[in-house]
Design a protein around this motif. Structure first.
Motif, short mmCIF file in Angstrom:
data_model
loop_
_atom_site.label_atom_id
_atom_site.label_comp_id
_atom_site.label_asym_id
_atom_site.label_seq_id
_atom_site.Cartn_x
_atom_site.Cartn_y
_atom_site.Cartn_z
N ARG A 106 0.82 -1.22 0.00
CA ARG A 106 0.00 0.00 0.00
C ARG A 106 0.86 1.27 0.00
NH1 ARG A 106 -3.50 -2.86 4.19
NH2 ARG A 106 -5.30 -3.57 3.03
N THR A 107 1.96 1.26 0.72
CA THR A 107 2.79 2.47 0.78
C THR A 107 3.38 2.78 -0.60
OG1 THR A 107 3.36 1.96 3.07
CG2 THR A 107 4.78 3.55 1.93
N VAL A 108 3.93 1.76 -1.25
CA VAL A 108 4.53 1.96 -2.57
C VAL A 108 3.47 2.45 -3.56
CG1 VAL A 108 5.43 0.67 -4.56
CG2 VAL A 108 6.49 0.40 -2.31
N THR A 109 2.28 1.88 -3.48
CA THR A 109 1.20 2.28 -4.39
C THR A 109 0.82 3.74 -4.16
OG1 THR A 109 0.39 0.02 -4.38
CG2 THR A 109 -1.15 1.70 -5.15
N ALA A 110 0.72 4.14 -2.90
CA ALA A 110 0.37 5.53 -2.58
C ALA A 110 1.48 6.48 -3.06
CB ALA A 110 0.14 5.69 -1.08
N MET A 111 2.73 6.07 -2.89
CA MET A 111 3.86 6.91 -3.31
C MET A 111 3.90 7.06 -4.84
SD MET A 111 5.62 7.97 -0.75
CE MET A 111 5.45 7.73 1.01
N ARG A 112 3.60 5.96 -5.52
CA ARG A 112 3.60 5.99 -6.98
C ARG A 112 2.56 7.00 -7.48
NH1 ARG A 112 1.54 3.44 -11.53
NH2 ARG A 112 3.20 2.95 -13.01
#
Ligand code: IMP
Length: 184
Positions: A106-112
């Motif tokens: 979820r963190t990587v997706t939000a950052m992307r």
């Protein structure tokens, strides 16, 4: 202050250093034309990001961004909030996100989403650790240090409720601690 309990070591500091140098070589080779914007997810990725930046030949600055995906303890709240203090100039540039560990994704997706909406020309991820068994959102990880099983780890910048970041190795906290040797 009591000493750290004898947590079992999963990945030693020497292994981390060796692997980080390999990753730095791959990153440098892939970005010969234009250096990426290095952005570390704080606080957990700070230690890894600084070692990585020191290992790169081109002396890149490390920018900081924060995400809150954990309330307290070892269970994710499921909601990720991206907090960028100071404007990181990414328009038309390629962002290389530095993560300590990718868990649900979820963190990587939000950052992307955050960086692409700011006009970044590209987005890729380098993570020290990957815990694929816990993935909820599929993510592409361009560079991975180590793939680990579904277990909670601390050390080398990673914490549990603010503790154990300073440990040099990646250690297991949810395994039964090794018994202390008896002193007679
Ligand atoms: P994700 O959004 O679920 O992928 O969570 C990524 C973040 O959760 C990491 O950057 C860490 O801050 C935290 N996290 C996930 N697993 C662990 C762990 O085993 N130890 C410490 N932090 C963890």
């Amino acid at each position: 202050m009591p000493p750290a309990p004898p947590f079992p070591i999963l990945i030693s500091n020497a292994q981390i250093r060796r692997r980080t140098h390999e990753l730095a070589r791959q990153i440098a080779a892939a970005h010969q034309d234009a250096p990426p914007v290095l952005v570390a997810v704080m606080e957990g990725a700070r230690t890894f990001a600084l070692l990585l930046a020191r290992s790169l030949p081109c002396g890149l600055p490390v920018h900081a961004i924060s995400a809150s995906s954990y309330g307290s303890g070892t269970q994710s709240s499921g909601v990720v909030k991206v907090v960028e203090t100071g404007d990181i100039a990414v328009r038309g540039r390629s962002v290389l996100l530095v993560e300590d560990i990718v868990d649900t994704g979820r963190t990587v997706t939000a950052m992307r989403g955050h960086f692409l909406s700011k006009g970044a020309a590209g987005f890729s991820v380098v993570t020290l650790l990957d815990k694929p068994a816990r993935r909820v959102v599929p993510v592409e990880l361009r560079y991975t240090g180590f793939t680990i099983p579904d277990t909670f780890v601390v050390g080398f910048g990673m914490d549990l409720d603010g503790r154990w970041r300073e440990l040099p190795d990646v250690v297991l906290v949810d395994a039964a601690p090794a018994p202390r040797p008896a002193v007679h």
